[in-house]
Design an enzyme around this catalytic site. Structure first.
Site, PDB file in Angstrom:
ATOM      1  N   GLY A  43      34.827  39.173  42.085  1.00  0.00           N
ATOM      2  CA  GLY A  43      35.697  38.364  41.241  1.00  0.00           C
ATOM      3  C   GLY A  43      36.959  39.089  40.827  1.00  0.00           C
ATOM      4  O   GLY A  43      37.513  39.908  41.568  1.00  0.00           O
ATOM      5  N   SER A  44      37.392  38.812  39.610  1.00  0.00           N
ATOM      6  CA  SER A  44      38.712  39.277  39.160  1.00  0.00           C
ATOM      7  C   SER A  44      38.805  40.775  38.930  1.00  0.00           C
ATOM      8  O   SER A  44      39.902  41.284  38.676  1.00  0.00           O
ATOM      9  CB  SER A  44      39.108  38.534  37.875  1.00  0.00           C
ATOM     10  OG  SER A  44      39.307  37.162  38.143  1.00  0.00           O
ATOM     11  N   THR A  45      37.685  41.506  39.014  1.00  0.00           N
ATOM     12  CA  THR A  45      37.818  42.961  38.963  1.00  0.00           C
ATOM     13  C   THR A  45      38.673  43.446  40.140  1.00  0.00           C
ATOM     14  O   THR A  45      39.337  44.479  40.039  1.00  0.00           O
ATOM     15  CB  THR A  45      36.436  43.649  39.026  1.00  0.00           C
ATOM     16  OG1 THR A  45      35.758  43.250  40.220  1.00  0.00           O
ATOM     17  CG2 THR A  45      35.585  43.288  37.818  1.00  0.00           C
ATOM     18  N   PHE A  46      38.694  42.670  41.235  1.00  0.00           N
ATOM     19  CA  PHE A  46      39.495  43.035  42.410  1.00  0.00           C
ATOM     20  C   PHE A  46      40.987  42.903  42.138  1.00  0.00           C
ATOM     21  O   PHE A  46      41.801  43.464  42.887  1.00  0.00           O
ATOM     22  CB  PHE A  46      39.098  42.165  43.604  1.00  0.00           C
ATOM     23  CG  PHE A  46      38.249  42.887  44.620  1.00  0.00           C
ATOM     24  CD1 PHE A  46      38.605  42.921  45.952  1.00  0.00           C
ATOM     25  CD2 PHE A  46      37.089  43.546  44.224  1.00  0.00           C
ATOM     26  CE1 PHE A  46      37.820  43.593  46.896  1.00  0.00           C
ATOM     27  CE2 PHE A  46      36.295  44.204  45.141  1.00  0.00           C
ATOM     28  CZ  PHE A  46      36.657  44.242  46.485  1.00  0.00           C
ATOM     29  N   LYS A  47      41.357  42.178  41.101  1.00  0.00           N
ATOM     30  CA  LYS A  47      42.781  42.080  40.761  1.00  0.00           C
ATOM     31  C   LYS A  47      43.329  43.447  40.366  1.00  0.00           C
ATOM     32  O   LYS A  47      44.527  43.711  40.534  1.00  0.00           O
ATOM     33  CB  LYS A  47      42.991  41.066  39.637  1.00  0.00           C
ATOM     34  CG  LYS A  47      42.726  39.627  40.086  1.00  0.00           C
ATOM     35  CD  LYS A  47      42.765  38.651  38.926  1.00  0.00           C
ATOM     36  CE  LYS A  47      42.448  37.229  39.415  1.00  0.00           C
ATOM     37  NZ  LYS A  47      42.284  36.254  38.339  1.00  0.00           N
TER      38      LYS A  47
END
Length: 580
Positions: free
Chosen positions: A302-306
């Protein structure tokens, strides 16, 4: 006397003399025969005595041989010296015991000495109440000369069986592995099988370093071995495991996990995955408990990859913290529409893209770098390749066979690539430690040793900018629920819809939080996740900010003092703000 008379007398005397001489000859002959027979009898008796002497000597020699010889075993049974072979103790970084050997005994039978198998089973059942009657009967009636009946008895069981006085059964010494902490570090330590051979975790790693090979050729012994020290801190490990287990109950999730990682050495201070198992009785945990979700499970993070996408943009030089991106309109590509969960409908700066977790802004950053640059960057961070570490249970990440623009866009905000939570934490450490990617280790490692294996994957200036963004989001964004007063906790949430039957299910989330502290000089990365938390009790667990982030807060608030991180407060008692 007449002539005739004299003749008769002479004849008579001659006849008498001749008879005397014959009788004497017969007597001499008889005496010789008697002496010969006596000598022969003596010789026979002597030979008989000698024969008996040799016979009893042979019997005595065999009895001595049987007395000192090893018991007969089948080829499937380890010799006694290997049954008693030692494994090294496993200890934590402070010398606290994690795994050790204890002496025990196992029950065996010699079927050729068993007279009444039914009677033996009847007697043993009075002590071993769960004895498998059918299997035991088959063993007792077999043609083999050795059969295990029960491994690793308790001293009480041994005493009770001895009191039964059953012929044809006996005990052999063994060593049993004992884990004082039980479930505390199950997935890190691992466990052994019935023959004391490593099956999982660091127990298996130790065997793979040569112990199993030495055991296979009989070169191990019962002498104690030098303990193997691990990198984990048992105190931190206990906290991590407690928080993970409690989160499963609180949010009624199907799984949870967490890790505490030293950003400068790559050492794992604590790591837990739930459900777990007790290494002292691993069969009870079942397959769900054996599965290490931290290193052997792959998930869309999820948004941890941002965090990685923005770091990529900063490191490429195509943007800086003052750059802005138009996030007013959704992106339509390949039949898909990319939009923000809580869109602001305006142009956003890079810190705002991070704070508001903008899918549109992140996608545009990835598009500015390009597909090949995006793929190369994630590969450089180790997110697309199998992680290298001592723990045997490590999964291979998955990615699209062919990267297209739609793949790059969705991967930019954490969909389309599945990786392990542990390697996400390792890549996260590179974002805040000055840009060095350091392979994780479960063994002690100094900074000097870590620098020798480290790879510079980011510019130090990029790492400095990412520390600012982590801290910014901790203060102003979704990381506020992970904030611990005085410890400057920063990080990024990730709420990802899970794929079910090839489609994203909006009611099943994988929630994660990637954090670091203290942000003015990061020492540790903490990553937590909650797999499919439930929301029907109004606990707000559907979002990472209300499930994974509180787990980080609990771990840091309890573990930071143990790790030697000192809190920083202003004169008024408030937490100090970090300056960059």
């Amino acid at each position: 006397m007449s002539f005739l008379s004299r003749i008769m007398v002479l004849k008579s005397r001659a006849h008498f003399s001749s008879g005397s001489r014959g009788r004497a000859s017969e007597a001499a002959s008889f005496e010789g025969t008697r002496k010969r027979k006596s000598a022969q009898a003596k010789n026979r008796v002597g030979l008989l005595i000698a024969g008996f002497a040799v016979f009893y000597c042979v019997i005595g020699g065999r009895l001595v041989q049987y007395g000192v010889a090893q018991p007969l075993t089948t080829s499937s049974i380890l010799p006694a010296d290997r049954l008693m072979a030692s494994r090294p103790d496993l200890v934590d970084r402070n010398g606290e015991l994690l795994a050790t050997d204890i002496r025990t005994v196992s029950l065996f039978a010699e079927p050729h000495k068993i007279v009444d198998a039914d009677e033996v089973i009847e007697k043993l059942s009075t002590v071993l109440h769960d004895l498998d009657v059918r299997s035991t009967y088959s063993k007792l009636k077999s043609n083999s000369r050795f059969q295990w009946l029960r491994r690793q008895l308790t001293p009480k069981q041994q005493s009770q069986i001895l009191a039964l006085g059953i012929p044809g059964i006996g005990f052999r010494p063994e060593k049993r592995r004992f884990y004082p902490g039980g479930t505390t570090a199950a997935h890190v330590v691992g466990y052994v099988n019935i023959d004391n051979r490593g099956v999982a975790g660091m127990e298996r790693y130790v065997d793979n370093q040569g112990l199993a090979d030495l055991a296979a050729v009989g070169m191990t012994s019962s002498q104690p071995l030098e303990p193997v020290k691990l990198s984990i801190d048992l105190r931190v490990q206990s906290i991590v495991r407690d928080v993970v287990a409690e989160s499963m109950t609180k949010y009624r999730s199907i799984g949870a996990g967490a890790v505490v990682l030293d950003v400068h050495t790559g050492e794992i201070l604590g790591m837990a995955s739930a459900p777990d198992f007790d290494p002292n009785n691993p069969a009870v945990g079942g397959e769900e408990g054996w599965f290490n979700r931290m290193s052997n499970g792959t998930f869309e993070m999820g948004s941890t990859f941002k965090s990685f996408t923005i770091a990529m943009g900063l490191d490429s030089g195509k943007m800086n913290l003052q750059s802005t991106f138009d996030a007013r309109y959704p992106i339509r590509i390949g039949g898909f529409t990319i939009k923000d969960f809580h869109g602001k409908g305006r142009v956003l700066s890079v810190p705002e893209i991070f704070q508001y977790s903008s899918n549109i802004g992140t996608a545009k950053i990835a598009d500015a770098v390009g597909i090949e640059g995006h793929k190369d960057f994630l590969t450089k961070l180790g997110l697309l390749t199998k992680m290298q570490t001592e723990l045997p249970e490590v999964a291979q990440p998955s990615q699209p066979r062919e990267w297209k623009k739609i793949n790059s866009i969705t991967i930019s905000f954490g969909h389309g690539v599945s990786t392990t939570p542990l390697q996400t934490a390792v890549a996260g450490a590179a974002l805040v430690n000055g840009g060095k990617l350091i392979e994780p280790t479960f063994l002690p490692r100094t900074r000097e040793e870590a620098d020798k294996v480290a790879t510079q994957v980011l510019k130090p200036s990029t790492s400095k900018d990412m520390r600012f963004l982590f801290d910014w989001n901790g203060i102003n964004g979704s990381g506020r629920n992970a904030r611990v007063a005085g410890f400057d906790v920063g990080g990024k949430t990730g709420t990802a819809d899970k794929v079910v039957n090839g489609r994203y299910a909006h009611d099943k989330n994988f929630n994660a939080f990637l954090a670091a502290f203290p942000m003015d000089n990061p020492q540790y990365v903490v990553l937590t996740f909650s797999d499919e938390p439930k929301t029907d009790k109004g606990n707000g667990a559907a979002l990472a900010a209300t499930s994974a982030a509180p787990m980080v807060k609990e771990i840091i608030s309890r573990a930071a003092p143990i790790l030697g991180v000192k809190p920083k407060f202003g004169n008024d008692g408030s937490a100090l703000l970090v300056s960059y």
